[in-house]
Design an enzyme around this catalytic site. Structure first.
Site, mmCIF file in Angstrom:
data_model
loop_
_atom_site.group_PDB
_atom_site.id
_atom_site.type_symbol
_atom_site.label_atom_id
_atom_site.label_comp_id
_atom_site.label_asym_id
_atom_site.label_seq_id
_atom_site.Cartn_x
_atom_site.Cartn_y
_atom_site.Cartn_z
ATOM 1 N N LYS A 4 33.002 -7.730 -6.785
ATOM 2 C CA LYS A 4 32.269 -8.972 -6.384
ATOM 3 C C LYS A 4 32.898 -9.787 -7.775
ATOM 4 C CE LYS A 4 28.291 -11.472 -6.543
ATOM 5 N NZ LYS A 4 26.894 -11.688 -6.930
ATOM 6 N N GLY A 50 18.767 -16.669 -9.323
ATOM 7 C CA GLY A 50 17.565 -16.137 -10.087
ATOM 8 C C GLY A 50 16.470 -17.192 -9.910
ATOM 9 N N GLY A 53 19.248 -16.575 -4.810
ATOM 10 C CA GLY A 53 18.202 -17.594 -4.267
ATOM 11 C C GLY A 53 17.151 -17.085 -3.546
ATOM 12 N N THR A 87 17.000 -10.481 -8.838
ATOM 13 C CA THR A 87 15.761 -10.914 -9.573
ATOM 14 C C THR A 87 14.612 -10.881 -8.546
ATOM 15 O OG1 THR A 87 17.261 -12.417 -10.516
ATOM 16 C CG2 THR A 87 14.961 -12.885 -10.848
#
Length: 256
Positions: free
Chosen positions: A99, A160, A187, A209
């Protein structure tokens, strides 16, 4: 028919990808990943302990033989840093599915798309299979695909932030034009955000997160698993048409 999630000619059973950062310890990480039923976990290469043998290793808790590690370039702000990081990952673990994220600034953590596109082109030429974190810009997303990215990963909102999908129109446009998987990245704040992403037609969702900073990360991980499944089923079922006015759910003929 079996609903298979395929990235770079590899099949996965879960459309939820889970990050491994921000947990209190590796045990909590492993417990959350298990509850999520994810096949893929992201690992920030620049933050991996490879030298201190006295410290615990993520691999002691998540077996790379039973789950796919996805090395990422979190914390990289230049193409040079990102390329060096992923080349190191290949040397350490022979990882080629990676990634890529090249950040633009430390306040928004938005991707620097010029550096991102340049890095993608180089990595593809070197034989990497590159999943790319990007803005929700359909034009730039198409450029990444044309450059050879094996998956497009547009942000739903800043990394986050937990504020959910802010531009459904662009996410939908990106999905409609793409021939590679589109995975919402960044998000997501709670399970309903993941469901919305899947209802828009996205192929998967990456969450870190929202799970790690929940009061109960393991329970939140489980909720994300069900949210992704529900959203995917709703998308495949094809929702009812929206109407401007009310419409009775009972027959209007032969009333008493």
């Amino acid at each position: 028919m079996q609903d298979v999630f395929t990235i770079a000619n590899k099949n996965f059973k879960s459309r939820l990808i889970v990050g491994t950062g921000k947990y209190k310890d590796f045990k909590e990480t492993a417990d959350a990943v298990k509850a999520s039923d994810a096949d893929i976990v992201t690992v920030a290469v620049r933050r991996v302990n490879i030298s201190d043998k006295n410290q615990p290793l993520l691999m002691d808790y998540l077996d790379p033989k039973s789950i796919t590690y996805l090395p990422n370039t979190a914390g990289c702000y230049t193409s040079e840093d990102a390329l060096r990081t992923l080349r190191l990952a290949r040397e350490i673990g022979d990882w080629r599915l990676v990634k890529l994220e090249v950040l633009g600034d430390k306040k928004t953590l938005y991707p620097n798309m010029i550096e991102t596109i340049k890095s993608t082109e180089i990595l593809v030429k070197e034989g990497f299979e590159v999943m790319v974190y990007c803005t929700d810009d359909p034009i730039l997303s198409k450029k990444l695909e044309d450059t050879g990215a094996c998956a497009i990963m547009p942000l739903a909102a800043p990394i986050g932030s937990g504020i959910g999908i802010q531009n459904r129109t662009n996410i939908t446009l990106i999905k409609e034009q793409s021939t590679v998987p589109v995975i919402v990245d960044a998000g997501v704040g709670t399970a309903s955000d993941a469901t919305i992403a899947m209802e828009l037609g996205c192929d998967g969702v990456l969450v870190n997160t929202a799970i790690a900073e929940a009061k109960n990360p393991v329970l939140m991980a489980e909720s994300m698993k069900h949210a992704v499944l529900a959203g995917r089923k709703a998308f495949k079922a094809e929702r009812m048409k929206k109407r401007k006015y009310g419409c009775s759910s009972s027959p209007q003929e032969n009333l008493i």
